[in-house]
Design a protein around this motif. Sequence first.
Motif, PDB file in Angstrom:
ATOM      1  N   VAL A  61      23.721  17.263  17.326  1.00  0.00           N
ATOM      2  CA  VAL A  61      24.013  18.327  18.284  1.00  0.00           C
ATOM      3  C   VAL A  61      22.701  18.745  18.934  1.00  0.00           C
ATOM      4  O   VAL A  61      21.687  18.907  18.264  1.00  0.00           O
ATOM      5  CB  VAL A  61      24.703  19.529  17.596  1.00  0.00           C
ATOM      6  CG1 VAL A  61      23.881  20.049  16.423  1.00  0.00           C
ATOM      7  CG2 VAL A  61      24.960  20.657  18.583  1.00  0.00           C
ATOM      8  N   THR A  62      22.719  18.869  20.234  1.00  0.00           N
ATOM      9  CA  THR A  62      21.562  19.348  21.001  1.00  0.00           C
ATOM     10  C   THR A  62      21.797  20.819  21.344  1.00  0.00           C
ATOM     11  O   THR A  62      22.768  21.152  22.035  1.00  0.00           O
ATOM     12  CB  THR A  62      21.369  18.522  22.274  1.00  0.00           C
ATOM     13  OG1 THR A  62      21.098  17.165  21.913  1.00  0.00           O
ATOM     14  CG2 THR A  62      20.199  19.062  23.096  1.00  0.00           C
ATOM     15  N   GLN A 110      26.711  11.421  19.504  1.00  0.00           N
ATOM     16  CA  GLN A 110      26.839  10.389  18.487  1.00  0.00           C
ATOM     17  C   GLN A 110      25.956   9.205  18.852  1.00  0.00           C
ATOM     18  O   GLN A 110      25.687   8.955  20.032  1.00  0.00           O
ATOM     19  CB  GLN A 110      28.302   9.910  18.362  1.00  0.00           C
ATOM     20  CG  GLN A 110      29.160  10.776  17.461  1.00  0.00           C
ATOM     21  CD  GLN A 110      30.551  10.205  17.284  1.00  0.00           C
ATOM     22  OE1 GLN A 110      31.369  10.232  18.194  1.00  0.00           O
ATOM     23  NE2 GLN A 110      30.818   9.698  16.086  1.00  0.00           N
ATOM     24  N   ARG A 111      25.497   8.483  17.818  1.00  0.00           N
ATOM     25  CA  ARG A 111      24.685   7.293  18.042  1.00  0.00           C
ATOM     26  C   ARG A 111      24.997   6.284  16.940  1.00  0.00           C
ATOM     27  O   ARG A 111      25.678   6.602  15.957  1.00  0.00           O
ATOM     28  CB  ARG A 111      23.197   7.654  18.046  1.00  0.00           C
ATOM     29  CG  ARG A 111      22.689   8.208  16.727  1.00  0.00           C
ATOM     30  CD  ARG A 111      21.244   8.643  16.827  1.00  0.00           C
ATOM     31  NE  ARG A 111      20.739   9.115  15.529  1.00  0.00           N
ATOM     32  CZ  ARG A 111      19.524   9.626  15.349  1.00  0.00           C
ATOM     33  NH1 ARG A 111      18.691   9.742  16.370  1.00  0.00           N
ATOM     34  NH2 ARG A 111      19.145  10.031  14.133  1.00  0.00           N
ATOM     35  N   GLU A 112      24.484   5.082  17.085  1.00  0.00           N
ATOM     36  CA  GLU A 112      24.785   4.026  16.133  1.00  0.00           C
ATOM     37  C   GLU A 112      23.917   4.088  14.883  1.00  0.00           C
ATOM     38  O   GLU A 112      24.372   3.803  13.788  1.00  0.00           O
ATOM     39  CB  GLU A 112      24.610   2.660  16.814  1.00  0.00           C
ATOM     40  CG  GLU A 112      25.618   2.415  17.932  1.00  0.00           C
ATOM     41  CD  GLU A 112      25.451   1.037  18.528  1.00  0.00           C
ATOM     42  OE1 GLU A 112      24.521   0.316  18.094  1.00  0.00           O
ATOM     43  OE2 GLU A 112      26.241   0.681  19.426  1.00  0.00           O
ATOM     44  N   GLN A 113      22.659   4.448  15.012  1.00  0.00           N
ATOM     45  CA  GLN A 113      21.763   4.482  13.866  1.00  0.00           C
ATOM     46  C   GLN A 113      22.018   5.722  13.019  1.00  0.00           C
ATOM     47  O   GLN A 113      22.552   6.725  13.488  1.00  0.00           O
ATOM     48  CB  GLN A 113      20.310   4.461  14.328  1.00  0.00           C
ATOM     49  CG  GLN A 113      19.879   5.741  15.062  1.00  0.00           C
ATOM     50  CD  GLN A 113      18.490   5.646  15.618  1.00  0.00           C
ATOM     51  OE1 GLN A 113      18.242   4.920  16.564  1.00  0.00           O
ATOM     52  NE2 GLN A 113      17.578   6.397  15.019  1.00  0.00           N
ATOM     53  N   GLU A 114      21.628   5.636  11.745  1.00  0.00           N
ATOM     54  CA  GLU A 114      21.797   6.755  10.822  1.00  0.00           C
ATOM     55  C   GLU A 114      20.650   7.769  11.011  1.00  0.00           C
ATOM     56  O   GLU A 114      19.505   7.370  11.228  1.00  0.00           O
ATOM     57  CB  GLU A 114      21.787   6.250   9.375  1.00  0.00           C
ATOM     58  CG  GLU A 114      22.966   5.348   9.036  1.00  0.00           C
ATOM     59  CD  GLU A 114      24.279   6.098   8.948  1.00  0.00           C
ATOM     60  OE1 GLU A 114      24.222   7.342   8.792  1.00  0.00           O
ATOM     61  OE2 GLU A 114      25.331   5.458   9.036  1.00  0.00           O
ATOM     62  N   SER A 133      29.612  15.008  24.348  1.00  0.00           N
ATOM     63  CA  SER A 133      29.327  13.818  25.138  1.00  0.00           C
ATOM     64  C   SER A 133      29.929  12.573  24.511  1.00  0.00           C
ATOM     65  O   SER A 133      29.825  11.484  25.070  1.00  0.00           O
ATOM     66  CB  SER A 133      27.802  13.634  25.271  1.00  0.00           C
ATOM     67  OG  SER A 133      27.220  13.425  23.989  1.00  0.00           O
ATOM     68  N   ALA A 134      30.539  12.745  23.327  1.00  0.00           N
ATOM     69  CA  ALA A 134      31.173  11.626  22.627  1.00  0.00           C
ATOM     70  C   ALA A 134      32.679  11.693  22.847  1.00  0.00           C
ATOM     71  O   ALA A 134      33.273  12.776  22.829  1.00  0.00           O
ATOM     72  CB  ALA A 134      30.868  11.678  21.137  1.00  0.00           C
ATOM     73  N   PRO A 135      33.341  10.559  23.053  1.00  0.00           N
ATOM     74  CA  PRO A 135      34.793  10.578  23.272  1.00  0.00           C
ATOM     75  C   PRO A 135      35.549  10.910  21.994  1.00  0.00           C
ATOM     76  O   PRO A 135      35.103  10.647  20.887  1.00  0.00           O
ATOM     77  CB  PRO A 135      35.088   9.137  23.744  1.00  0.00           C
ATOM     78  CG  PRO A 135      33.985   8.314  23.137  1.00  0.00           C
ATOM     79  CD  PRO A 135      32.773   9.190  23.135  1.00  0.00           C
ATOM     80  N   ALA A 149      24.435  13.648   8.646  1.00  0.00           N
ATOM     81  CA  ALA A 149      25.437  12.669   8.233  1.00  0.00           C
ATOM     82  C   ALA A 149      26.859  13.137   8.496  1.00  0.00           C
ATOM     83  O   ALA A 149      27.795  12.342   8.360  1.00  0.00           O
ATOM     84  CB  ALA A 149      25.269  12.353   6.745  1.00  0.00           C
ATOM     85  N   ALA A 150      27.068  14.405   8.839  1.00  0.00           N
ATOM     86  CA  ALA A 150      28.408  14.933   9.106  1.00  0.00           C
ATOM     87  C   ALA A 150      28.295  16.015  10.170  1.00  0.00           C
ATOM     88  O   ALA A 150      27.243  16.654  10.329  1.00  0.00           O
ATOM     89  CB  ALA A 150      29.050  15.491   7.827  1.00  0.00           C
ATOM     90  N   TRP A 151      29.409  16.231  10.900  1.00  0.00           N
ATOM     91  CA  TRP A 151      29.385  17.244  11.943  1.00  0.00           C
ATOM     92  C   TRP A 151      29.114  18.631  11.359  1.00  0.00           C
ATOM     93  O   TRP A 151      28.349  19.417  11.938  1.00  0.00           O
ATOM     94  CB  TRP A 151      30.734  17.257  12.678  1.00  0.00           C
ATOM     95  CG  TRP A 151      30.968  16.119  13.610  1.00  0.00           C
ATOM     96  CD1 TRP A 151      31.964  15.194  13.550  1.00  0.00           C
ATOM     97  CD2 TRP A 151      30.192  15.775  14.768  1.00  0.00           C
ATOM     98  NE1 TRP A 151      31.867  14.298  14.575  1.00  0.00           N
ATOM     99  CE2 TRP A 151      30.792  14.624  15.357  1.00  0.00           C
ATOM    100  CE3 TRP A 151      29.061  16.326  15.353  1.00  0.00           C
ATOM    101  CZ2 TRP A 151      30.286  14.028  16.503  1.00  0.00           C
ATOM    102  CZ3 TRP A 151      28.557  15.723  16.502  1.00  0.00           C
ATOM    103  CH2 TRP A 151      29.155  14.590  17.070  1.00  0.00           C
TER     104      TRP A 151
END
Length: 891
Positions: free
Chosen positions: A212-213, A203-207, A125-127, A232-234
Amino acid sequence: MFSRSEHQSPADGSSLRAPHVMRSAAMALVVFVALFAVIRAVGGQGDKWQATGWMNAVAIPAEWFMQFVEGASRLVKGGSEGASLSARLGCLLLLILLFVALRRWMLMYYAHKPGAVDVKKLVSSAPGMEHQLEGLSAQLRKQLSETNLYPPTALPAEAPADNFLDLLGDVDLEPKKLGTSLLRLFSRLRPKIAYTVRGVLRQREQEPVFGVTVTVTSYAIRGSRTESIWSAAWEDAIQEAGYWVMATLVPVTRAGRRPPWQGWRGRDLPPELFAAYQQARELSQERKFDDALDRYYEALRLDPTNLYLRTQIAGIQEQLWLHLDALETYYGAVLLDGQNSAQRDARSAMRSWDPRRTLRHRYGWWRSGLLEARYRYAVVLGVAERTADQWCKVDDPPCPRRAHARKEIRQALAPALAARHWRVLTGLTPPGRDKPFGPDQEGIARQWLETELGEERRRYPIVREIFQLACREEMRQLAADYPRMIRLRHPFVRAHGTLTRTSLRLNRDVWAPLRLAWAHEDAERDGMEHLENPLSWPSSAETLVRGTKRARGAFHEVRRCLSGGWRLWQDNYNAACVYAVAMNGTKGRSGSQRRRALADLAVDELEGAAHADVSGFHPVTRSWLLIEDPDLEKLRQESRFIRFERETYPHAAPDRHRPERPLRPEMKAYDRQLLNGCAAVMEHTWRLRRGQLPVEPYVLGEWFAGEAELWRCVDRIAANQGRNWRDRERLLQRVREVADSRLLVKCGLPSRLPEMDDLLDDAAWDTLDGVQESIKSFEETFEKRLSELDSAVAVRPDGSANHRSPILLSAQWLAAVRQNGASPAFVKKAAAHQACSDYETAWRAVRDLLDPDASATALSDALERFHAPHGTWQVLAVIRTSGPHGLRRAG
C-alpha cells in the motif's frame, strides 16, 4: 571520517515540517492591535467619549472600547459623518490581513492539536480488489482511532481552501450586507480537517506481494509525505501503514511534546519504534507480559536513551517480581540526567537547602519524568526483603539461567551502587571495624561496599540494610529536588504528575526509616551480624500516627479543603503503606491488638485514596493494590481489608484470603496455559501437514529443524520451572514461525497472566473450604509434571539423555532427510505420514501430561511408540515428474 548509516539519524529533520503555532498567533495579534488602533483613531476624531467619575483602571479601557465602537460606526456611515475613503481602504486592508492571519493561525493550531484526520477510502491499482476496499479502509480508520491521538472524521469533509480567495467563496462584500458577510467569513475561518490520509493498494510478483502506498497531506504547512509499504498479507500491510501514518504525525503535533516522544519533536520517528511501543503497551494492558517485554526491548533498541521506555520495562519487571532486574533498569534510567559522574557525586554531597540545587536544571529534570524514575528506583531499594533476597541467592539449580542473569546484574551494579551510595555509611560501624566511617573515607567505604555486595560475601542482613540505607538517602535527595514553585502556574492545576511533596516527606521521614528499623530488628532477632543503627522500631501505633502527621505538615487539612482531595490520593496511599509496613513488627499474641489497630489506620487511608476525585476513575489499579504491592502483604490478611476490598472492588465470587506471594501460583498457571496452548497449536499443525503430503525433501527438512528447536524451548522451560521470561518468549516466537496466525488465536496464544482471583474462583468451584490448599496442591503437582516433562525431553551434555527424546528424534529425521534428499527425489509418503502422526501424538501427550488428572507418564509412553527413521526411511528411485513444482535439494 565516518560512513553514514543506511538509516536516517534521529537528528535529521522530519520531512513533514512542524506547524509554528506561536509565530502565527503573534502575527495575528499584531495585525489585530494595528486594526484596533486605526479604528480607535477614526473614532477619536471630533468629540471623544469620556468616562467621568470612574476609576482609571476601568475608565481608560472603557474609553478605548467606546472610541473603537464610534470608529466602526463611522466606517460604515456615508456622507459627511462617515470616515474618509483613505481610512476605509486602510481599515479594509487591515481587516483582510487580519482574516488571513487568523486563518493561518487556526490552520497551524489544528495541525498542532491536531484536528480531525480525514482518512479517504482506499483505492486499488490491482484488479479484483473492489470488494475488499471498504473493509481495509475501515481497518485503517480503526487503527488510527485506537491510538487515542487523532480522531478520524465521522462525516466526509471537504478539503480546506488553498488560498484566501477560495476562502471568500460566495461571501458578499456589499456594504449593506457586510455584517452577514463577515459572520459567514468568520464561520469559514475554522478548518474542517487538519490532515488527509490517502492510500493506494498495489500488488507485485516478488515477495512480499501485497503493498500500500500511503500519502499524508498537511493543509497548514502545504506539505505531504508518501511511503510504500509491502507485506505478506493485506491486513499486515494496512497495519504497518497505520503505524507509519502515526509515526509521521506524532513528531509534528502536540503528541510530540508528550512522553515518550519528546525527544522526537520535529524529527523522523521510525515507524518500527512507534509500532513496537504501541504493541507493547497493548500487550501490557492485556497482561501478556512476555510479549510486552520483548516489544519494549525492541523499542529500546531503536531509542536507547528514552527514559519512559526504561521505566515501562522496569514496571513490568516489578509486576513479575523481578526486582533485581527492575533495580538495574531503574538505575540505568536515573543516569539519563545529563550529568557525568563527578557532577552527580557533587550534587549528592549538597545539603537540601543548598541554592545550587535550584540553579542546576532542577525543573528540567522534573518535567522530563526523571523524578518519577528516581522515586521508583528508591522504592525498589526500599523493598529490600525481596531485592536483597534475590541479590543474595547463592545458587538456583532449577533455573541456572536465572542464576547466571543475577550474577551478571550483581557484577555490574555492585561498583555502581558503591560509588553512588557510599555516603550512607558515614557514622556507622559495620561488623569487623572498631570505629565508624568518616565523611572523608570515600575510598575505604566504597571498597567495603563492593566487598559486601560482591560474589564472595553477600550476607543477606548486611545487604538488606545497605539497600534500606540507600533508599533513605534517595528519598532525602528526592525531597530536596522536588520543585518548590510547582503551584505558581495555577493553584488547582492537575497536570503535575503523581508525586507530591507530602508523599515524598512521608517516604523520607516515616516509610524509609521504618523499613530500615524493620531490617535491623529482623537481623537482631535472628542473631546475625548487622550494621550499628540508631533507629528503633516505633513503640506504639500512636507514635507512628504522630510521625505521619508531622510528615504531612500542619496545613494538611487546609490543603485537602482547597484541592478538593484530587491530589491527595497519593498521600493517603503512602500513609496506608506506612501503617501496613509497621504490621511486620507485631509478633505473637501481644501484637494482635496493635496489628488490628494498624490495619484500621491503613484501611482508613486506603478509603481516603479510593474516594479521591480523579475524573471518575479509581487512582490505584486493582492488581497493584490486591496482589502486587509488597508493602501490603500483611494487611491483605486482615478482615478489615477484605471488607474494604469487597466494598471498593466488587467481585462476582466471594473474596477469600490470598497467599502472601500470589505471583508464584499465577506464574505456574500461566506456564501451564502457555505450554498447553503451544502443544495444541503444534498438534493441529502436524495434522494439517499430514494432509499436505507428499512434499519435497527440503520442506520436510524445514519441518524437522523447526520441530527440534521447539522441543529445545519446551525442555528449557521445563528445566527452569518456567522462571525465565526469555525462555517463554522464545517458545512463542518459534511457534509463530511455524504455525498459522489464525490457529494461534484459536488456541489462545499468546497467553495472558491470570490474576489470583481467577485461580481462586476456579478452585472454589470444586471446594468451598481449603481453597488455598487447592492452589498449593496445584503448584506442587505442576512442578512435578514439569520435572516429568524435562526428564522425557532433556538432552544432557554428558550423554545421559533419554534416547527417545523428541529433540534427538527430530535431529535423526533431519539427518535422514539431508542424507537422502541429495538426489532429486520425493520421500515415500508412508514414512513421512507416520512421522506426522507420531509428532501429533507427542504433542497431544504433552497436553495430557500437563493435566493433573491424567497420567504422569503420558509423554514417555508416546515417545516409546515413536518411530525412528532407521528402517522406515525409503526414497523413491524414480523421479516423479508429475508434481506441481520442480525438485530441489533439502537442507
